[in-house]
Design an enzyme around this catalytic site. Structure first.
Site, PDB file in Angstrom:
ATOM      1  N   ASP A  67       0.803  -1.222   0.000  1.00  0.00           N
ATOM      2  CA  ASP A  67       0.000   0.000   0.000  1.00  0.00           C
ATOM      3  C   ASP A  67       0.837   1.274   0.000  1.00  0.00           C
ATOM      4  O   ASP A  67       2.000   1.261   0.402  1.00  0.00           O
ATOM      5  CB  ASP A  67      -0.866   0.040   1.268  1.00  0.00           C
ATOM      6  CG  ASP A  67      -2.033  -0.929   1.188  1.00  0.00           C
ATOM      7  OD1 ASP A  67      -2.018  -1.790   0.295  1.00  0.00           O
ATOM      8  OD2 ASP A  67      -2.936  -0.830   2.041  1.00  0.00           O
TER       9      ASP A  67
ATOM     10  N   HIS B 263       3.698  -2.200   3.116  1.00  0.00           N
ATOM     11  CA  HIS B 263       3.753  -0.855   2.536  1.00  0.00           C
ATOM     12  C   HIS B 263       5.062  -0.688   1.788  1.00  0.00           C
ATOM     13  O   HIS B 263       6.132  -0.879   2.380  1.00  0.00           O
ATOM     14  CB  HIS B 263       3.625   0.201   3.646  1.00  0.00           C
ATOM     15  CG  HIS B 263       2.307   0.149   4.354  1.00  0.00           C
ATOM     16  ND1 HIS B 263       2.051  -0.745   5.364  1.00  0.00           N
ATOM     17  CD2 HIS B 263       1.163   0.852   4.156  1.00  0.00           C
ATOM     18  CE1 HIS B 263       0.795  -0.580   5.772  1.00  0.00           C
ATOM     19  NE2 HIS B 263       0.234   0.386   5.054  1.00  0.00           N
TER      20      HIS B 263
HETATM   21 ZN    ZN Z   1      -2.685   3.130   3.149  1.00  0.00          ZN
END
Ligand code: ZN
Length: 493
Positions: free
Chosen positions: A300, A442
């Site tokens: 992400d 991430h």
């Molecule tokens: Zn996010």
């Protein structure tokens, strides 16, 4: 190239072989520089958002030290590196014209430092400080500036800032003269020189930086004061200027953003209607063998100019595909990163335009967050995302309805953003992952990149197979997924 160097080749024939040798080196160095072959990423400047490129040459007769940022807009990067190449060639030409006997080793130095003075969604301003010294004379210091429209890569000229004001140079001239004559740094300077250097001619105002609410005017060494004073900058507040000039900084920025809501990638040599983007890779159907356990790695908050590419590189090394939930705004800022990740066959999901908590927004704003990202990703990769991941996992029935896409949550969360510790991240995932899991990571932290090889190797050993989210689950619109099979997709509760 031949025509460019022909006079020099004729010229050097009259001189000794040392000079001929030196000239040949110049030619080779000049050529390599022009081709960017010598530029390597500078490992020391990882903290900035923009990677710095460095060119260093330590020749017995001269030294070169150049650094400049990579903006990831191809057109801007090309313009900047082209400009730098030309300036370096010019220095080497000047050096050739100076008899080497007059110079001492170490006297001849060329340094250039280009840095991003300001960047926003719409504008990117670059300040270049150049210093060229040949022989025992003083170094020649010049400041150059570039102001780019970040989406088109076009230069922003000063008259673009004041489109409805034919006499803006007169206004700037009067303002700068007033500012400089009162400047204590310049108290000893002859007013006639200040007046001369601030006359309303465009060349007197060719060096400027558009920095959001400030317009910085730079008067180069020798322009408004004797050379010893160096370059003199003044900062004009656009809010002050707006009383005299039909101009508003906010409107200018907003103007750029609204004209170019989506990055139109302009590539040289490619007809505008021809796709400059990659040919979309169709998802491969994954045939699982007995005992193999499918899982999806999801990343992400990218694209990140550095870490996303590193993640993609690791995945590629293990020949596996991941799913990247991208932030639209970042995709627009780093289209080439996204383009490359998509071209490698990874799946791209929508993670909203600017990562707000959607449950706090109006329906209209939610739609905007989702739609703008859809369009941006489609423009860059040729394909709109097929699924959405909401920031912070927060959603409600309205959001689900309006998004009109499958909503992908996750089932394993090592909280990589919190720990930033590769061992912790890898350990958590290896311990908790079961067949069908969607793992949340991430691609904006170095620890995540560092943890990846361990995660992949350990899980592969345990019989896990890495697939993209759409390969893991038979997705349906309006459904929320936390896991894939064997446990059936969990409907919204
Ligand atoms: Zn996010």
């Amino acid at each position: 190239m031949n025509t460019l160097f022909a006079p020099f080749l004729a010229y050097i024939k009259q001189f000794n072989s040392r000079l001929v040798g030196l000239c040949m080196l110049f030619l080779i160095a000049g050529f390599l520089t022009a081709c960017d072959v010598m530029a390597q990423p500078d490992q020391d400047s990882l903290s900035t958002e923009f990677e710095t490129m460095r060119i260093q040459e330590n020749h017995p007769d001269y030294t070169v030290d150049i650094s400049y940022p990579q903006t990831l807009n191809r057109k801007i990067d090309h313009k900047v590196s082209e400009f730098i190449s030309q300036r370096l060639v010019r220095f080497k030409d000047d050096l050739l014209e100076t008899a080497l006997s007059e110079t001492q080793a170490g006297d001849n130095q060329y340094t250039l430092n280009a840095r991003i003075a300001y960047h926003s969604d719409g504008v990117l301003a670059i300040r270049i400080s150049e210093s060229a010294r040949i022989g025992p004379s003083e170094a020649l210091e010049v400041v150059h500036t570039f102001n780019f429209n970040r989406y088109t890569g076009e230069d922003i000229a000063l008259d673009n800032l004041f489109p409805h004001q034919a006499d803006y140079l007169q206004v700037l001239s009067a303002l700068s003269y007033k500012e400089l004559i009162e400047d204590p740094r310049l108290s000893g300077v002859d007013a006639a020189m200040l007046w001369e250097g601030t006359q309303p001619f465009s060349q007197n105002f060719s060096t400027f930086l558009f920095e959001n609410t400030t317009l910085t005017l730079i008067f180069n060494s020798g322009q408004v004061a004797p050379a010893g004073y160096g370059a003199i900058s003044i900062h004009l507040q656009l809010s002050d200027l707006s009383q005299q000039l039909a101009y508003n900084a906010k409107a200018f920025e907003a103007n750029y953003v609204s004209i170019y809501p989506i990055f139109p990638v302009v590539l040289e040599g490619v007809a505008s209607n021809e796709s400059a983007y990659f040919k979309p890779v169709e998802p491969v159907k994954v045939e699982l063998k007995a005992g193999e356990k499918p899982i999806a790695l999801t990343f992400d908050d990218g694209p990140h100019p550095k870490f996303t590419l590193q993640v993609a590189k690791v995945l590629d090394a293990y020949k596996i595909k991941g799913t990247f939930f991208v932030i639209g705004k970042r995709a627009r800022a780093y289209p080439q990163v996204l383009e490359q990740v998509a071209a490698q066959g990874h799946s791209i999901g929508n993670h909203t335009w600017s990562h707000p908590q959607l449950t706090k927004l109006s329906t209209l704003k939610v739609q905007e967050q989702v739609d703008m990202t859809q369009r941006t990703v489609e423009r860059i990769t040729g394909k709109a995302p097929k699924y959405l991941r909401v920031p912070y996992g927060r959603f409600n029935q309205d959001i689900l309805t309006w998004a009109n896409m499958p909503l992908i949550q996750w089932s394993v969360d090592p909280e990589d953003w919190k720990s930033r510790d590769a061992q912790n991240i890898a350990g958590h995932i290896i311990e908790h992952t079961k067949s069908g899991d969607i793992i949340l990571l991430h691609d904006i932290h170095s620890a995540t990149v560092e943890a990846l090889p361990v995660i992949i190797e350990q899980l592969q050993k345990q019989g896990f197979v890495f697939v993209t989210v759409d390969q893991l689950i038979d997705l349906k619109k309006g459904q929320v997924y936390y896991k894939g099979p064997p446990k059936a997709a969990k409907p919204l509760d």
